[in-house]
Design a protein around this motif. Structure first.
Motif, mmCIF file in Angstrom:
data_model
loop_
_atom_site.group_PDB
_atom_site.id
_atom_site.type_symbol
_atom_site.label_atom_id
_atom_site.label_comp_id
_atom_site.label_asym_id
_atom_site.label_seq_id
_atom_site.Cartn_x
_atom_site.Cartn_y
_atom_site.Cartn_z
ATOM 1 N N VAL A 97 -7.204 -3.856 -2.700
ATOM 2 C CA VAL A 97 -7.056 -2.543 -3.331
ATOM 3 C C VAL A 97 -7.118 -1.437 -2.277
ATOM 4 O O VAL A 97 -6.228 -0.585 -2.204
ATOM 5 C CB VAL A 97 -8.148 -2.339 -4.408
ATOM 6 C CG1 VAL A 97 -8.113 -0.909 -4.937
ATOM 7 C CG2 VAL A 97 -7.956 -3.333 -5.547
ATOM 8 N N ARG A 98 -8.153 -1.451 -1.458
ATOM 9 C CA ARG A 98 -8.247 -0.446 -0.397
ATOM 10 C C ARG A 98 -7.122 -0.631 0.615
ATOM 11 O O ARG A 98 -6.599 0.342 1.160
ATOM 12 C CB ARG A 98 -9.592 -0.538 0.312
ATOM 13 C CG ARG A 98 -10.804 -0.152 -0.534
ATOM 14 C CD ARG A 98 -12.043 -0.065 0.343
ATOM 15 N NE ARG A 98 -13.249 0.139 -0.441
ATOM 16 C CZ ARG A 98 -14.259 -0.735 -0.518
ATOM 17 N NH1 ARG A 98 -14.183 -1.891 0.125
ATOM 18 N NH2 ARG A 98 -15.316 -0.469 -1.249
ATOM 19 N N GLY A 99 -6.765 -1.887 0.853
ATOM 20 C CA GLY A 99 -5.714 -2.159 1.826
ATOM 21 C C GLY A 99 -4.390 -1.550 1.413
ATOM 22 O O GLY A 99 -3.672 -0.973 2.238
ATOM 23 N N ARG A 100 -4.033 -1.689 0.142
ATOM 24 C CA ARG A 100 -2.780 -1.102 -0.337
ATOM 25 C C ARG A 100 -2.799 0.417 -0.161
ATOM 26 O O ARG A 100 -1.822 0.998 0.321
ATOM 27 C CB ARG A 100 -2.546 -1.450 -1.803
ATOM 28 C CG ARG A 100 -1.347 -0.725 -2.408
ATOM 29 C CD ARG A 100 -1.187 -1.024 -3.878
ATOM 30 N NE ARG A 100 -0.639 -2.349 -4.091
ATOM 31 C CZ ARG A 100 0.666 -2.625 -4.085
ATOM 32 N NH1 ARG A 100 1.546 -1.662 -3.849
ATOM 33 N NH2 ARG A 100 1.094 -3.843 -4.301
ATOM 34 N N ILE A 101 -3.905 1.052 -0.521
ATOM 35 C CA ILE A 101 -3.991 2.502 -0.384
ATOM 36 C C ILE A 101 -3.871 2.902 1.082
ATOM 37 O O ILE A 101 -3.140 3.843 1.431
ATOM 38 C CB ILE A 101 -5.313 3.015 -0.979
ATOM 39 C CG1 ILE A 101 -5.356 2.758 -2.485
ATOM 40 C CG2 ILE A 101 -5.501 4.506 -0.692
ATOM 41 C CD1 ILE A 101 -6.709 3.001 -3.113
ATOM 42 N N ALA A 102 -4.567 2.184 1.958
ATOM 43 C CA ALA A 102 -4.499 2.492 3.389
ATOM 44 C C ALA A 102 -3.082 2.333 3.913
ATOM 45 O O ALA A 102 -2.602 3.159 4.705
ATOM 46 C CB ALA A 102 -5.460 1.583 4.168
ATOM 47 N N CYS A 103 -2.381 1.278 3.468
ATOM 48 C CA CYS A 103 -1.017 1.051 3.941
ATOM 49 C C CYS A 103 -0.062 2.129 3.434
ATOM 50 O O CYS A 103 0.837 2.567 4.171
ATOM 51 C CB CYS A 103 -0.538 -0.329 3.498
ATOM 52 S SG CYS A 103 -1.402 -1.698 4.314
ATOM 53 N N GLU A 104 -0.237 2.571 2.197
ATOM 54 C CA GLU A 104 0.595 3.652 1.672
ATOM 55 C C GLU A 104 0.416 4.918 2.501
ATOM 56 O O GLU A 104 1.386 5.614 2.825
ATOM 57 C CB GLU A 104 0.236 3.921 0.212
ATOM 58 C CG GLU A 104 0.705 2.827 -0.745
ATOM 59 C CD GLU A 104 0.186 3.029 -2.157
ATOM 60 O OE1 GLU A 104 -0.715 3.887 -2.361
ATOM 61 O OE2 GLU A 104 0.676 2.321 -3.063
#
Length: 308
Positions: free
Chosen positions: A289-296
């Motif tokens: 979840v945090r990873g997706r936000i960071a990648c965006e």
């Protein structure tokens, strides 16, 4: 922050602080070692073509690579089979779960190298006359991608092997179809050990950068695989790397990537950089979840979207 900021000066610590506020997601519990992961672990790293590697707090904390190993197994299989792996494995997205008990109709091939069936086969196609030989080839290959020696978590490897019932089922199905030429248990053992390889965010970012730089490790300068093979791997990451969420990922993030149940994401922005994020809590599709936000945010603020 303005768009297209300089990756060499990008505020990774600030990005980490921003995504830490997100508390959604659930830690994977498929094996005891993953269930016990620290839900507060969060790190981001970048590896640039000039060999610069930058990491946030916790970027040196080790974790098992899990499914983020799949692009690199595919790369090794391409090299060791002289490209024949492209004909032994499909390259189309499935729209189904990563461990779906499904092969291509009429061919018996795995649908692509990023699902478990495909990874079991790619791990079996690397050079080595037996389990130990293939394990050693994968160990050396992953170390070349990372630019340093990597260890294996033996407890994780054991659990992956013993508790991977669906992987055993897939291996036996491929044996029945004539797709898998090694023993089913041997195939699962090799893949389980590859998934148990320990990396940290910085090492995984260098691995992603090696693909992004056409197969040359930007830290060591070593050519790890041919440019054409690197292109093939990154292409399949773009279409299949986030499983049934790959279309949404490419629209929203726009960087070829591979997700993992350990909460790791490895990214390869062609000719630009490699990146990695680790945060164990996952969404319903098995993506951090945090990873997706960071990648965006990385994509937006560094101008990395391939269609941007």
């Amino acid at each position: 922050m303005s768009r297209s900021a300089d990756p060499a000066r990008y505020d990774l610590e600030g990005l980490r602080d921003r995504v830490l506020a997100e508390e959604g997601g659930t830690v994977d519990d498929s094996i005891p070692e993953l269930a016990g992961a620290d839900a507060d672990l969060c790190a981001i790293a970048l590896a640039l073509p000039d060999g610069t590697v930058r990491g946030s707090t916790q970027a040196d904390v080790p974790f098992s690579i899990q499914s983020a190993v799949k692009p690199f197994l595919f790369a090794l299989a391409l090299v060791d089979t002289g490209g024949e792996a492209l004909h032994r494995i499909g390259i189309e997205p499935t729209g189904e779960a990563f461990d779906a008990i499904k092969l291509e109709s009429g061919t018996g091939r795995p649908p692509n190298p990023m699902v478990n069936a495909g990874a079991l086969l790619t791990a079996a196609l690397v050079d080595g006359g037996d389990v130990e030989g293939r394990n050693e080839r994968i160990r050396r290959g992953l170390a070349a991608f990372a630019g340093r020696e990597l260890e294996v978590d033996e407890d994780v490897a054991r659990s992956e092997h013993l508790l991977g019932d669906r992987n055993h089922a897939l291996a036996h199905l491929m044996r029945a179809e004539g797709t898998l030429e090694v023993g089913a248990d041997d195939a699962v053992a090799v893949y389980a050990r590859a998934c148990a390889t320990l990396v940290d965010a910085e090492a995984l970012a260098v691995m992603g950068a090696t693909l992004a730089c056409g197969g040359v490790n930007p830290v060591t300068g070593e050519r790890v695989l041919p440019e054409e093979s690197a292109r093939d791997v990154v292409s399949v990451m773009a279409t299949c790397g986030v499983y049934d969420g790959s279309g949404r990922w490419m629209r929203g993030v726009g960087i070829p990537a591979k997700s993992s149940v350990s909460g790791a994401i490895v990214l390869s922005a062609p000719r630009t950089l490699g990146a990695a994020v680790i945060s164990p809590p996952l969404d319903e599709r098995g993506t951090s979840v945090r990873g997706r936000i960071a990648c965006e945010r990385l994509s937006d603020e560094l101008g990395l979207h391939v269609f941007g």
